[in-house]
Motif scaffolding. Sequence first.
Motif, PDB file in Angstrom:
ATOM      1  N   GLU A 195      -7.110  15.796   1.470  1.00  0.00           N
ATOM      2  CA  GLU A 195      -7.468  14.519   2.098  1.00  0.00           C
ATOM      3  C   GLU A 195      -6.889  13.335   1.326  1.00  0.00           C
ATOM      4  N   VAL A 196      -6.127  13.632   0.280  1.00  0.00           N
ATOM      5  CA  VAL A 196      -5.451  12.603  -0.507  1.00  0.00           C
ATOM      6  C   VAL A 196      -3.976  12.604  -0.141  1.00  0.00           C
ATOM      7  N   PHE A 197      -3.438  11.447   0.212  1.00  0.00           N
ATOM      8  CA  PHE A 197      -2.040  11.336   0.634  1.00  0.00           C
ATOM      9  C   PHE A 197      -1.305  10.408  -0.322  1.00  0.00           C
ATOM     10  N   LEU A 198      -0.187  10.880  -0.839  1.00  0.00           N
ATOM     11  CA  LEU A 198       0.608  10.106  -1.785  1.00  0.00           C
ATOM     12  C   LEU A 198       1.811   9.486  -1.089  1.00  0.00           C
ATOM     13  N   TYR A 199       2.080   8.218  -1.400  1.00  0.00           N
ATOM     14  CA  TYR A 199       3.210   7.500  -0.824  1.00  0.00           C
ATOM     15  C   TYR A 199       4.031   6.872  -1.950  1.00  0.00           C
ATOM     16  N   PRO A 200       5.280   6.528  -1.672  1.00  0.00           N
ATOM     17  CA  PRO A 200       6.140   5.987  -2.733  1.00  0.00           C
ATOM     18  C   PRO A 200       5.579   4.745  -3.413  1.00  0.00           C
ATOM     19  N   THR A 201       4.913   3.891  -2.636  1.00  0.00           N
ATOM     20  CA  THR A 201       4.321   2.667  -3.171  1.00  0.00           C
ATOM     21  C   THR A 201       3.000   2.395  -2.460  1.00  0.00           C
ATOM     22  N   GLY A 202       2.204   1.510  -3.048  1.00  0.00           N
ATOM     23  CA  GLY A 202       0.961   1.118  -2.386  1.00  0.00           C
ATOM     24  C   GLY A 202       1.218   0.430  -1.063  1.00  0.00           C
ATOM     25  N   MET A 203       2.254  -0.432  -1.020  1.00  0.00           N
ATOM     26  CA  MET A 203       2.574  -1.113   0.229  1.00  0.00           C
ATOM     27  C   MET A 203       3.013  -0.124   1.299  1.00  0.00           C
ATOM     28  N   ASN A 204       3.704   0.937   0.893  1.00  0.00           N
ATOM     29  CA  ASN A 204       4.134   1.929   1.869  1.00  0.00           C
ATOM     30  C   ASN A 204       2.942   2.677   2.446  1.00  0.00           C
ATOM     31  N   ALA A 205       1.910   2.881   1.629  1.00  0.00           N
ATOM     32  CA  ALA A 205       0.690   3.521   2.131  1.00  0.00           C
ATOM     33  C   ALA A 205       0.018   2.648   3.186  1.00  0.00           C
ATOM     34  N   ILE A 206      -0.066   1.348   2.912  1.00  0.00           N
ATOM     35  CA  ILE A 206      -0.683   0.420   3.864  1.00  0.00           C
ATOM     36  C   ILE A 206       0.153   0.330   5.137  1.00  0.00           C
ATOM     37  N   TYR A 207       1.456   0.274   4.979  1.00  0.00           N
ATOM     38  CA  TYR A 207       2.369   0.206   6.126  1.00  0.00           C
ATOM     39  C   TYR A 207       2.231   1.461   7.002  1.00  0.00           C
ATOM     40  N   THR A 208       2.193   2.618   6.365  1.00  0.00           N
ATOM     41  CA  THR A 208       2.075   3.873   7.108  1.00  0.00           C
ATOM     42  C   THR A 208       0.755   3.937   7.863  1.00  0.00           C
ATOM     43  N   LEU A 209      -0.323   3.500   7.215  1.00  0.00           N
ATOM     44  CA  LEU A 209      -1.624   3.494   7.866  1.00  0.00           C
ATOM     45  C   LEU A 209      -1.627   2.543   9.067  1.00  0.00           C
ATOM     46  N   SER A 210      -1.073   1.348   8.893  1.00  0.00           N
ATOM     47  CA  SER A 210      -1.027   0.384   9.987  1.00  0.00           C
ATOM     48  C   SER A 210      -0.235   0.942  11.164  1.00  0.00           C
ATOM     49  N   GLN A 211       0.874   1.594  10.865  1.00  0.00           N
ATOM     50  CA  GLN A 211       1.685   2.175  11.934  1.00  0.00           C
ATOM     51  C   GLN A 211       0.953   3.296  12.660  1.00  0.00           C
ATOM     52  N   ALA A 212       0.133   4.043  11.913  1.00  0.00           N
ATOM     53  CA  ALA A 212      -0.612   5.141  12.537  1.00  0.00           C
ATOM     54  C   ALA A 212      -1.704   4.627  13.467  1.00  0.00           C
ATOM     55  N   LEU A 213      -2.213   3.427  13.185  1.00  0.00           N
ATOM     56  CA  LEU A 213      -3.334   2.886  13.947  1.00  0.00           C
ATOM     57  C   LEU A 213      -2.927   1.899  15.031  1.00  0.00           C
ATOM     58  N   VAL A 214      -1.746   1.316  14.925  1.00  0.00           N
ATOM     59  CA  VAL A 214      -1.385   0.181  15.764  1.00  0.00           C
ATOM     60  C   VAL A 214      -1.350   0.546  17.250  1.00  0.00           C
ATOM     61  N   SER A 215      -1.796  -0.411  18.036  1.00  0.00           N
ATOM     62  CA  SER A 215      -1.738  -0.292  19.489  1.00  0.00           C
ATOM     63  C   SER A 215      -1.662  -1.693  20.077  1.00  0.00           C
ATOM     64  N   VAL A 231      -1.145  -8.554   4.405  1.00  0.00           N
ATOM     65  CA  VAL A 231      -1.199  -9.295   5.664  1.00  0.00           C
ATOM     66  C   VAL A 231       0.157  -9.230   6.376  1.00  0.00           C
ATOM     67  N   ASP A 232       1.232  -9.423   5.613  1.00  0.00           N
ATOM     68  CA  ASP A 232       2.571  -9.402   6.207  1.00  0.00           C
ATOM     69  C   ASP A 232       2.888  -8.052   6.835  1.00  0.00           C
ATOM     70  N   VAL A 233       2.534  -6.975   6.138  1.00  0.00           N
ATOM     71  CA  VAL A 233       2.906  -5.653   6.641  1.00  0.00           C
ATOM     72  C   VAL A 233       2.090  -5.281   7.871  1.00  0.00           C
ATOM     73  N   VAL A 234       0.822  -5.676   7.930  1.00  0.00           N
ATOM     74  CA  VAL A 234       0.009  -5.398   9.117  1.00  0.00           C
ATOM     75  C   VAL A 234       0.534  -6.204  10.305  1.00  0.00           C
ATOM     76  N   ARG A 235       0.926  -7.433  10.055  1.00  0.00           N
ATOM     77  CA  ARG A 235       1.433  -8.287  11.136  1.00  0.00           C
ATOM     78  C   ARG A 235       2.799  -7.846  11.640  1.00  0.00           C
TER      79      ARG A 235
END
Length: 483
Positions: A195-215, A231-235
């Motif tokens: 249940e732990v997912f590793l990403y290259p950077t913290g921002m990449n983790a946030i970006y990946t999560l936002s992309q998985a949820l976006v609609s 804020v920038d990456v979610v937007r």
Amino acid sequence: MGDTGPMFESWMPPQIPQILSNKSIGGLSDAVLRRLQINDTTVSCMVFSSGAAGHQCATVLKTLPSENPFTIKVVRFVMPLESNLGDTSSHWANFTAVLYPSDLLKAAMAFWRDTGSGLSTRHAEFCLEEFDYLDSDSSTPAYRTPASRKRCRGKTPESLIWMRAAARDSHEVKSFLADLATSEQPGQPTVNPDEVFLYPTGMNAIYTLSQALVSPEYKVAMYGWLYPETVDVVRRDTWAECLSYKYGTEEELDRLEALLQSGQQIRALFCELPSNITLASPNLCRIRALADIYGFVVACDDTVAGYVNIDALPYVDVMMSSLTKTFSGASNVTGGCKDIVWRVKQCNPNTLPLIELFQAHPAIAAVNDPSIAPTSALYKSVMRKDGGYGNVLSIVFHDPRTAEHCYNVFNVCKGSSFGANFTLAIPYVRLANYWNQDKVAKHGVPRHIIRISVGLEDTRQIVETAKRALKSVDEFEMKKDLN
């Protein structure tokens, strides 16, 4: 204690040419241009770890105007079967290059920064070492090139041996994080390493999560003062609307609840615990209750405090943590150290006397820390039994000139990270909000706010260093009054 670093007024945001001239990243980009026989100096190259990230960057850049007629291209570099030695670690040498007009450099760099999907310096160095063994592929026939070298079957290269070790280490990191994150509250499940997912950077983790949820049918809420790049990456994603509640107050939660009661829907709520710079804490218990009623995802960034201090997982759906901060401690590697519990328990008490010292000084208008913030009770409600308030605080002087002076004479290392084993100070707004310095003050983040991350130095040494800085502040204030 360390190099006093740049003057407050001379602190500038990272310069794009300097970033791209990094030896390994710049070297790999140059190698790509040479391989593809591109000699046009008005064409630039940016390298990404995945094909998807490269195509996303190209898609963004194609929407922007350019005076250069060069057509943006995506080129994939891959290790052919005859050179991979049957070793799955060799896939780390694969990367994607985006070729684009140089006048779009700022936009390309913004995508690289916000999404965190660009190659790291170490990854680029590895790819550069393996570059001659890679084929290139592209929709443009001229950019399809064979590798200039084939791997010798008799010996496994040292670089691949390192990558095998890294693959084993990543499982250790996930297991360690799972243990740290597991709640100590009764009835809560144990966190599984899967249940732990590793990403290259913290921002990449946030970006990946936002992309998985976006609609495009749903809104997203950003609650409290968030790190601007979050804020920038979610937007960047195509939400119906990005709702902003920058003060993180109960009144703003009232507004959000009223909006939800009216029938409007949000897909996710992003927050930080505590906030990176204001050190305020959200009411996660109330947010969890709203999420259960209205069915949205709660995504929380706990990097400032960390799992050693707080036990907030029962209230959120996704917890995000940057492993280059306190988890590493060295401030130069992701997930490099495993003695985080000991280090956190050393840094926590080192911070408390500084808070008292700064609070007592008449030149200082405000001290921000989870322990003394108006939301301290909210933080304490999710604090572990043996946890503390972390090692990050911020101070605001009455006079910006005095803040500048204090920053310059405060004899600690100056750097943009936090959670390092050594004390760091940074004029936060000059780094994170450089282009909007005058717009953020109304949110309690004036341009002269100073963020301090307290390290492992002897407590007395840290206090004495701060006292010397404040003594110099007193002298500066006296001279200022005389003038």
